[in-house]
Design a protein around this motif. Structure first.
Motif, PDB file in Angstrom:
ATOM      1  N   TYR A  91       4.665   2.977   5.673  1.00  0.00           N
ATOM      2  CA  TYR A  91       5.858   3.673   5.203  1.00  0.00           C
ATOM      3  C   TYR A  91       7.025   3.458   6.169  1.00  0.00           C
ATOM      4  CZ  TYR A  91       8.641   7.590   3.375  1.00  0.00           C
ATOM      5  OH  TYR A  91       9.630   8.374   2.835  1.00  0.00           O
ATOM      6  N   THR A 107       6.537   4.772  -2.824  1.00  0.00           N
ATOM      7  CA  THR A 107       5.417   5.338  -2.069  1.00  0.00           C
ATOM      8  C   THR A 107       4.846   6.554  -2.773  1.00  0.00           C
ATOM      9  OG1 THR A 107       6.385   4.567   0.011  1.00  0.00           O
ATOM     10  CG2 THR A 107       4.700   6.281   0.150  1.00  0.00           C
ATOM     11  N   TYR A 108       5.712   7.440  -3.235  1.00  0.00           N
ATOM     12  CA  TYR A 108       5.232   8.699  -3.802  1.00  0.00           C
ATOM     13  C   TYR A 108       5.037   8.657  -5.308  1.00  0.00           C
ATOM     14  CZ  TYR A 108       5.543  10.705   0.767  1.00  0.00           C
ATOM     15  OH  TYR A 108       5.322  10.966   2.097  1.00  0.00           O
ATOM     16  N   SER A 109       4.953   7.441  -5.860  1.00  0.00           N
ATOM     17  CA  SER A 109       4.423   7.301  -7.212  1.00  0.00           C
ATOM     18  C   SER A 109       2.932   6.993  -7.152  1.00  0.00           C
ATOM     19  CB  SER A 109       5.167   6.193  -7.968  1.00  0.00           C
ATOM     20  OG  SER A 109       4.977   4.942  -7.347  1.00  0.00           O
ATOM     21  N   TRP A 110       2.343   7.122  -5.927  1.00  0.00           N
ATOM     22  CA  TRP A 110       0.920   6.827  -5.771  1.00  0.00           C
ATOM     23  C   TRP A 110       0.008   7.730  -6.601  1.00  0.00           C
ATOM     24  CZ3 TRP A 110      -2.156  10.710  -4.026  1.00  0.00           C
ATOM     25  CH2 TRP A 110      -1.601  11.703  -3.204  1.00  0.00           C
ATOM     26  N   GLY A 166       1.278   3.918  -0.188  1.00  0.00           N
ATOM     27  CA  GLY A 166       0.740   4.714  -1.284  1.00  0.00           C
ATOM     28  C   GLY A 166      -0.745   4.490  -1.505  1.00  0.00           C
ATOM     29  N   TRP A 169      -2.654   6.441   0.899  1.00  0.00           N
ATOM     30  CA  TRP A 169      -2.703   7.841   0.470  1.00  0.00           C
ATOM     31  C   TRP A 169      -3.760   8.044  -0.614  1.00  0.00           C
ATOM     32  CZ3 TRP A 169      -0.965  12.167   2.446  1.00  0.00           C
ATOM     33  CH2 TRP A 169       0.118  12.132   3.327  1.00  0.00           C
TER      34      TRP A 169
END
Length: 294
Positions: A91, A107-110, A166, A169
């Protein structure tokens, strides 16, 4: 297999922890910019060292190092330490190559990938809507780019780094969800192991470049105390004890919080493309989770 109780009723504690996680993760891109030109691996090591120190103050962590070595098998150490390092380092590296707003959204569409991984792990076939949602999310990233031209090679490197973060995560969260032992009391030990590993890797690869200003040190420490300290601990608790219909939705608010933070800090412009891209990605993620849990 250790899973989440589908009949679990959320408590105010879970709701509050969820809000804290979203807020802390939303501040990450801004804090990374304040930390300056510290190499990603080194910044990861400094942040995780701060996380180790701050998490030691949490209840139930007395004797964390001794009990962690005794209670957790080698594969738990590999997955958790790799997840901590990969989720942060990729990140931080991505933010150096591509605009922060796009990196945050990618990243936060993981959770889209997390939904697919959970289905595969449980022996279910991923729903076609999940793939459609993934394409919608990618379309949102191109809209946020704000131009008909393709992203530059450097931006593509940033996008790949965001995706790699991602994926870390996804692996980390899926492992916490199914792992048979709670890891809460062992976080100081995991953070310490991850910090030492990240700093050793940076020293071997390119040498250590310490923060040049007091502000950079403070930002690096805050990354460890907040997003990669309390944020990781709180997320681990939410993943194991939160409602399965709520947990996958939580990260969707992070791009919005990050975008607001970056705009307020003067690090991003409040453009229509930025807003439309966030809306597209949010719709894609929510639709995917909604269909999956019906």
């Amino acid at each position: 297999m250790r899973g989440i109780d589908p009949f679990y009723k959320p408590t105010w504690r879970i709701v509050i922890l969820s809000g804290v996680v979203v807020l802390l993760w939303g501040l990450t891109a801004w804090l990374r910019m304040l930390a300056g030109n510290i190499p990603p691996l080194e910044l990861t090591g400094i942040a995780l060292a701060g996380a180790a120190a701050s998490s030691r103050l949490l209840p139930g962590t007395y004797g964390a190092f001794r009990t962690a070595v005794r209670d957790h098998r080698w594969y738990a150490w590999v997955v958790v330490v790799a997840g901590l390092i990969g989720g942060a380092a990729f990140y931080f590296a991505a933010l150096a190559y591509a605009p922060a707003a796009q990196v945050v959204v990618i990243t936060y569409s993981w959770p889209l990938l997390f939904a697919m991984a959970s289905d595969v792990y449980s022996g279910r076939r991923p729903a076609p809507t999940t793939f459609v949602s993934l394409l919608l999310g990618l379309a949102g990233v191109f809209v946020m780019h704000g131009s008909m031209q393709a992203p530059s090679p450097g931006a593509w490197l940033g996008y790949v780094g965001g995706l790699a973060s991602g994926l870390c995560w996804v692996a980390y969260s899926l492992f916490l969800q199914v792992y048979s032992r709670p890891v809460g009391s062992a976080y100081p030990a995991f953070f310490t192991a991850a910090a030492v590993t990240a700093l050793a890797l940076q020293a071997a690869i390119g040498g250590l470049v310490w923060p040049a200003t007091v502000g950079a040190w403070v930002a690096s420490a805050m990354l460890g105390i907040g997003p990669y300290g309390l944020g990781f601990v709180a997320w681990g608790h939410v993943v194991r004890h939160g409602h399965p219909r709520i947990v996958p939705v939580l990260p969707y608010a992070v791009p919005a919080v990050a975008a607001i933070t970056l705009v307020m800090a003067g690090r991003a412009q409040p453009t229509l493309f930025l807003f439309a891209g966030c809306v597209l990605v949010t719709i894609a993620c929510v639709v995917s989770t909604r269909v999956r849990t019906l």
